[in-house]
Design a protein around this motif. Sequence first.
Motif, mmCIF file in Angstrom:
data_model
loop_
_atom_site.group_PDB
_atom_site.id
_atom_site.type_symbol
_atom_site.label_atom_id
_atom_site.label_comp_id
_atom_site.label_asym_id
_atom_site.label_seq_id
_atom_site.Cartn_x
_atom_site.Cartn_y
_atom_site.Cartn_z
ATOM 1 N N ARG A 148 -9.282 8.134 -13.259
ATOM 2 C CA ARG A 148 -10.066 7.632 -12.137
ATOM 3 C C ARG A 148 -9.582 8.205 -10.801
ATOM 4 N NH1 ARG A 148 -14.726 5.380 -14.037
ATOM 5 N NH2 ARG A 148 -14.931 4.184 -12.106
ATOM 6 N N ARG A 179 -16.098 4.460 -5.288
ATOM 7 C CA ARG A 179 -16.859 4.091 -6.485
ATOM 8 C C ARG A 179 -16.056 4.337 -7.759
ATOM 9 N NH1 ARG A 179 -21.392 5.844 -3.335
ATOM 10 N NH2 ARG A 179 -21.164 7.994 -4.040
ATOM 11 N N ARG A 180 -15.155 5.281 -7.726
ATOM 12 C CA ARG A 180 -14.290 5.545 -8.888
ATOM 13 C C ARG A 180 -13.156 4.532 -9.002
ATOM 14 N NH1 ARG A 180 -16.645 8.975 -12.566
ATOM 15 N NH2 ARG A 180 -17.523 10.798 -11.511
ATOM 16 N N ASP A 182 -12.652 1.299 -9.193
ATOM 17 C CA ASP A 182 -13.306 0.023 -9.444
ATOM 18 C C ASP A 182 -12.287 -1.066 -9.789
ATOM 19 O OD1 ASP A 182 -12.490 0.780 -11.947
ATOM 20 O OD2 ASP A 182 -14.503 1.093 -12.757
ATOM 21 N N GLU A 183 -12.806 -2.231 -10.178
ATOM 22 C CA GLU A 183 -11.921 -3.355 -10.491
ATOM 23 C C GLU A 183 -11.016 -3.054 -11.686
ATOM 24 O OE1 GLU A 183 -14.132 -6.911 -10.984
ATOM 25 O OE2 GLU A 183 -14.912 -6.940 -8.919
ATOM 26 N N ARG A 184 -11.549 -2.316 -12.660
ATOM 27 C CA ARG A 184 -10.710 -1.972 -13.813
ATOM 28 C C ARG A 184 -9.563 -1.057 -13.389
ATOM 29 N NH1 ARG A 184 -12.435 1.350 -19.320
ATOM 30 N NH2 ARG A 184 -10.313 1.459 -20.186
ATOM 31 N N CYS A 185 -9.824 -0.201 -12.417
ATOM 32 C CA CYS A 185 -8.781 0.691 -11.907
ATOM 33 C C CYS A 185 -7.647 -0.123 -11.281
ATOM 34 C CB CYS A 185 -9.401 1.643 -10.878
ATOM 35 S SG CYS A 185 -8.344 3.007 -10.386
ATOM 36 N N VAL A 226 -8.224 1.059 -1.109
ATOM 37 C CA VAL A 226 -9.529 0.527 -1.507
ATOM 38 C C VAL A 226 -10.033 -0.463 -0.466
ATOM 39 C CG1 VAL A 226 -10.718 -0.890 -3.218
ATOM 40 C CG2 VAL A 226 -9.177 0.933 -3.966
ATOM 41 N N HIS A 230 -13.446 0.170 1.832
ATOM 42 C CA HIS A 230 -14.576 -0.742 1.656
ATOM 43 C C HIS A 230 -14.885 -1.533 2.927
ATOM 44 C CE1 HIS A 230 -15.776 -0.333 -2.474
ATOM 45 N NE2 HIS A 230 -14.526 -0.385 -2.884
#
Length: 255
Positions: A148, A179-180, A182-185, A226, A230
């Motif tokens: 990511r 966008r890359r 994300d929450e999983r990152c 991040v 954002h």
Amino acid sequence: MEHLNAAALDVTLLVTTIRALRASDDDAAHAPRKLRKRWAGELKRAVAAYLATLWHSDDAPFDAAALKRCRAAAELEMPHALDGRARIVAVLDEQAHALTGYAPARHDLWRLAHLTLHLRAARRLLAQRGFESLVSSRGSPGRYLQRRLRRAMSDYARASMREAGSGSAIVAARQAAARRLDERCIASAELLADVVVEEWQRGIADLEAARRLVDEGVVRPLRAMVEDWHSRPPPPPREAPLATEERVGMIEAGA
């Protein structure tokens, strides 16, 4: 970190030069549109080659030799642009703000590269301590986070090339990279930190160095980046004048 700083500057100069070449549409300038398009295409391929070389080996530190390999790989992709560097300078000099915005872009790329290289070092150290399933196996949080971050950096560079205005370029590039990430990152980074801290506290392995790498080099800066991208617009550009050789966006393999 001096070699990482140099790499971030190299990529930023290439990207902003591409944008400036594309923004110049006066056929009466020092180079016709067709030639400028050719130069921009070579520089675009040079960015891809530079980043691919930067990520090539997870086992080697990013030192002077690695920086030289990145620059050499990029140079192979831009022979005509290297030959035409003086004419590129002339084209850029015709645009009052040709490289405006390079400072925030350089800082953004440095942040992404900083994360990538700290994660690389942490993954290498954890694998040596027997945590391959956490950082190296297929689907592991370490490998997912690595992918990511690499894609975020590539997306940032590509978005920067497409936008004509410096402000819109930074906004678009940050959005593409975010966008890359994300929450999983974020969760993957936090899972790495949790496991390392737990094992470190249990005293099972000598993980103090890994703990610092993951916490201070990955988790904290990732969260901060991040959040910044954002919630905040890019800062107004405050550019220091660039030397003539820098303005070309060219790089020397032997530098």
